[in-house]
Design a protein around this motif. Structure first.
Motif, short mmCIF file in Angstrom:
data_model
loop_
_atom_site.label_atom_id
_atom_site.label_comp_id
_atom_site.label_asym_id
_atom_site.label_seq_id
_atom_site.Cartn_x
_atom_site.Cartn_y
_atom_site.Cartn_z
N ARG A 1 2.23 -3.95 3.58
CA ARG A 1 1.77 -4.97 2.64
C ARG A 1 0.59 -5.64 3.31
O ARG A 1 0.68 -6.07 4.46
CB ARG A 1 2.89 -5.96 2.34
N THR A 2 -0.56 -5.70 2.62
CA THR A 2 -1.79 -6.18 3.23
C THR A 2 -2.50 -7.19 2.35
O THR A 2 -2.26 -7.26 1.14
CB THR A 2 -2.78 -5.02 3.49
N TYR A 3 -3.38 -7.97 2.98
CA TYR A 3 -4.35 -8.79 2.26
C TYR A 3 -5.62 -8.87 3.09
O TYR A 3 -5.62 -8.58 4.29
CB TYR A 3 -3.79 -10.18 1.92
N ALA B 1 1.78 10.48 -1.86
CA ALA B 1 1.50 9.30 -2.69
C ALA B 1 0.00 9.08 -2.89
O ALA B 1 -0.42 8.62 -3.94
CB ALA B 1 2.13 8.05 -2.07
N GLY B 2 -0.79 9.41 -1.89
CA GLY B 2 -2.22 9.09 -1.96
C GLY B 2 -3.13 10.29 -2.16
O GLY B 2 -4.34 10.13 -2.29
N GLU C 1 7.85 -0.86 4.61
CA GLU C 1 8.62 0.36 4.41
C GLU C 1 8.04 1.45 5.30
O GLU C 1 6.85 1.77 5.21
CB GLU C 1 8.55 0.81 2.94
N GLU C 2 8.88 1.99 6.18
CA GLU C 2 8.40 3.07 7.04
C GLU C 2 8.27 4.34 6.23
O GLU C 2 9.19 4.74 5.53
CB GLU C 2 9.37 3.29 8.21
N LYS C 3 7.09 4.95 6.31
CA LYS C 3 6.83 6.19 5.59
C LYS C 3 6.29 7.23 6.56
O LYS C 3 5.61 6.89 7.52
CB LYS C 3 5.83 5.96 4.46
N THR C 4 6.56 8.47 6.26
CA THR C 4 6.04 9.57 7.06
C THR C 4 4.66 9.95 6.53
O THR C 4 4.27 9.58 5.42
CB THR C 4 6.95 10.80 6.99
N GLN D 1 0.83 -1.21 0.00
CA GLN D 1 0.00 0.00 0.00
C GLN D 1 0.86 1.26 0.00
O GLN D 1 2.04 1.22 0.38
CB GLN D 1 -0.92 0.00 1.23
N PHE D 2 0.26 2.37 -0.37
CA PHE D 2 0.97 3.65 -0.47
C PHE D 2 1.56 4.09 0.87
O PHE D 2 2.52 4.85 0.91
CB PHE D 2 0.05 4.74 -1.02
#
Length: 157
Positions: free
Chosen positions: A117-119, A146-147, A136-139, A112-113
C-alpha cells in the motif's frame, strides 16, 4: 551520533533552499529521526543526516548549479526517494500526518498489484517522496499475473 562509522549501504542526499527548515519538517511530517547536524561558524547547516529504520538521508543546502532544490528548478525532480514503512505500520495515518504538516499528497494511499500500500507526496520545496508498506506478501508469479509483467533477476536473456 556524528562520530559513528558508516556501514555498507546506500543513502540519498537531498538539497534544499532552506535545509534547516526542511530538516525540521522531515522530522515532523515523515517521522525521520535526526542523526546529526554539522553547523558552520555562522550557524548555517553545512551537512546533516536523518535516519529511518536502517536507512539514512542526507539533508543539505543547495551548493552548486548541479545540486538544486526543485523549488529552483520549476518543480522538476530527477529522482524520488522511496521509504518503506515497517510491517503493520499504518500508512494511512502516516499520510494523514504528512498532509497535516503541509505535504502535498499527489497520490492517495492505495494497494498496488505487488502487495504494498503506497502513497506519494511532495514536501514544501517540491521533492517527491513515496511511502509504502507491505500489506500482502506476493510472489513474482503473483504480481506478474496481476500486472502483465515478467520478473527476472537480471536483464540477460
Amino acid at each position: 551520533m556524528a562520530d559513528h562509522p558508516r556501514s555498507k549501504g546506500l543513502a540519498s542526499a537531498v538539497c534544499y533552499k532552506d535545509a534547516k527548515a526542511a530538516f525540521r519538517w522531515l522530522e515532523a511530517a515523515f517521522g525521520f529521526e535526526p542523526a546529526f547536524v554539522l553547523l558552520d561558524d555562522q550557524g548555517n547547516l553545512a551537512h546533516s543526516e536523518m535516519e529511518y529504520g536502517n536507512s539514512s538521508i542526507m539533508v543539505g543546502n543547495e551548493w552548486s548549479d548541479d545540486h538544486r532544490s526543485p523549488a529552483n528548478l520549476g518543480g522538476k525532480n530527477t529522482q524520488t526517494v522511496h521509504v518503506q514503512l515497517g510491517r503493520g505500520e499504518d500508512i494511512d495515518a502516516h499520510c494523514a500526518k504528512a498532509r497535516a504538516a503541509g505535504a502535498d499528497v499527489i497520490a492517495e494511499p492505495s494497494t498496488q498489484f505487488y502487495g504494498d500500500r503506497t502513497y506519494r507526496a511532495k514536501d514544501p520545496e517540491g521533492h517527491i517522496w513515496t511511502f509504502g508498506v507491505t500489506v500482502e506478501e506476493k510472489t513474482a508469479d503473483d504480481w506478474d499475473a496481476a500486472g502483465g509483467f515478467t520478473t527476472r533477476t537480471r536483464l540477460d536473456d
